[in-house]
Design an enzyme around this catalytic site. Sequence first.
Site: not given
Lengths: 286, 380
Positions: A209, A247
């Site tokens: 990511e 996150h």
Amino acid sequence: MSILIDGAGKVIVQGITGRDGSFHTQQMIEYGTTIVGGVTPGKGGRTAFGVPIFDTVGEAVEKTGADVSVMYVPAKFAKPAMLDAAASALKLLVVITEGVPTLDVLEAYEALTAKGIRLIGPNCPGLISPGKCKVGIMPGDIHTPGPVGVISRSGTLTYEIVKALTDAGLGQSTCIGIGGDPVIGSKFTDLLPLFEADPETEAVVIVGEIGGRDEVDAAEYFKNHMKKRVVGFMAGLTAPPGRRMGHAGAIVGGEDDTAASKIAKLEAAGIPVARLISDVVTLLKK
Amino acid sequence: MKIHEYQAKALFKEYNIRTVDGVVATTPDEAVATARQMGLPVVLKAQVHVGGRGKAGGVKVVREAAQVAPTAKQILGLTIKGLPVRKVLVTPAVNIGKEVYLSLLIDRGKRKAVFIGCAEGGIEIEVTAKQSPEKILRCEVAAKDLARLDPGVLADFAEKLFPETGQADATAELMCRMGRLFAEKDASLIEINPLITDDQGQVIALDAKVLLDDNALFRHPELLTLRDLDSEDADELAAKEVGLSFIRLDGSIGCMVNGAGLAMATMDTIKHFGGAPANFLDVGGSSDPKKVVHAFKMILKDTEVRVILVNIFGGITRCDDIAKGLLASLKEFEVKVPIVIRLVGTNEAEGRALLEGTPLISAETLEAGATKAAEIGGRS
């Protein structure tokens, strides 16, 4: 074969008496994981799920011969629990806990590495070698044994990809969620060599990511050291810069850590990157 | 968490890191009063949570009394990278001898705390690192030692910034204090750009940037008061309070997903099929139906939203809990836009059963759901 955990591993649970710890201990036992003990400071001498509870990891390892610990301790207490693990003779510590302060992770990583103990996580779903052993919180039933290794910075996105693999008849050797924090114990480049050396793994899927340069390092490692096939998936093509996308580690800081830049570097190194989850299967079957 | 320069300088002061004392003004009149007390020349600096303030006209030296009010007014009227300037820091101007760059941060890749330095100050460190990497100094330190660094270990590094002995010693001492501040307040970055020597040869932090680790705020209640609520989106803050992670975007397809990675992948998939996501929303690992209701409330607040895509891969999250939250939301709000839902995983059958008879549009896969949502929400 598989990597890091297999049917022979003996596992202890740190935080076995907590809400998450007890729920997932039950789930791991049902999956077939050999749980040999638990650790909750102050509760040593009791039992839970038919196994003894100890005050320290050192004592638990000594008495049960455990080589793996999985941790569900709340973030506030994670540092002493990780340092406790670092003082033992474990081989692998898996920290599921989300929200651990970064300096606590750094300090624990330094202590664990000095003892040769591998850290997975924190803020991760753990790892599973399908049909043999599950150390973490992932739903076991979407996995099936087979030749594909999976390494991912995500949780549910990994489940999504694993389910697509399983539905397409592509089983997995080991699936590892490495966590979404800025500092993690095991990165892509720490684990790719293990899959490369595992005779039963034929191909690896890496799920990355935005944020950091772990995927770029993985691309370089692949180019220079790997013969097995690697396929990628990168989340966050639509993520706006400078914003933390859930996150703690998922934030675009510069031009280099965008999903687009990572995809370009992976593809240049010879790792095809799927744009859709279903494409992961298509690319693996090519 | 980001804090302002004046707040970072207050932390510096607490740790005996020499800086230039300043006063914050919120109006031109306050700036004038402060400047009068300090004496001219003064520097007016926009207090805003973005870099590149100087280039945007947010930092000005003022030498004449008559110019303080108009300059302050001009800076307070700026919007820099989307953020309005509400405060201006007034400091006495300093005669700069030499300026350098110094920071302490966590190197994610190496998993180390590291001092970064450059003997040229006032630079954009990312640009220099790329164009002339040989100019960048590094000094790695162990996390466990941060709070009590030995100046001797930092001497070489400090000497490369300021070769003169007294200044090098002062810099090494300053770096030890940075280490202690970093460790004791759980910073994730301390940046001094520039660190200068003045015409007396004193080493001074002319600027101060401090980022704090959100994960560690639980043990620093005193730092929570530094949060600038004006600089943050009210909806995003409210979301955080109930355990949701929410970021508003400018598309027309509202998203509700469990898990940050999957939420990003869902947005990407919507875009792939020609739609535009209206938000990032991670409902988190647990599955309290109340969270779902709250999530709907926030999505529906955005009048641009023409369709909502709910994508849940149940693990810890149970599909029946999500379904209960959806039913409660339909009851509580007048939902005029269509909802496409994709439910898979733990208690999937129970969840689907609960939703039978509702007008929700069900999809088997994320890709099918995203295609449907893009059709309804209009291609961008």
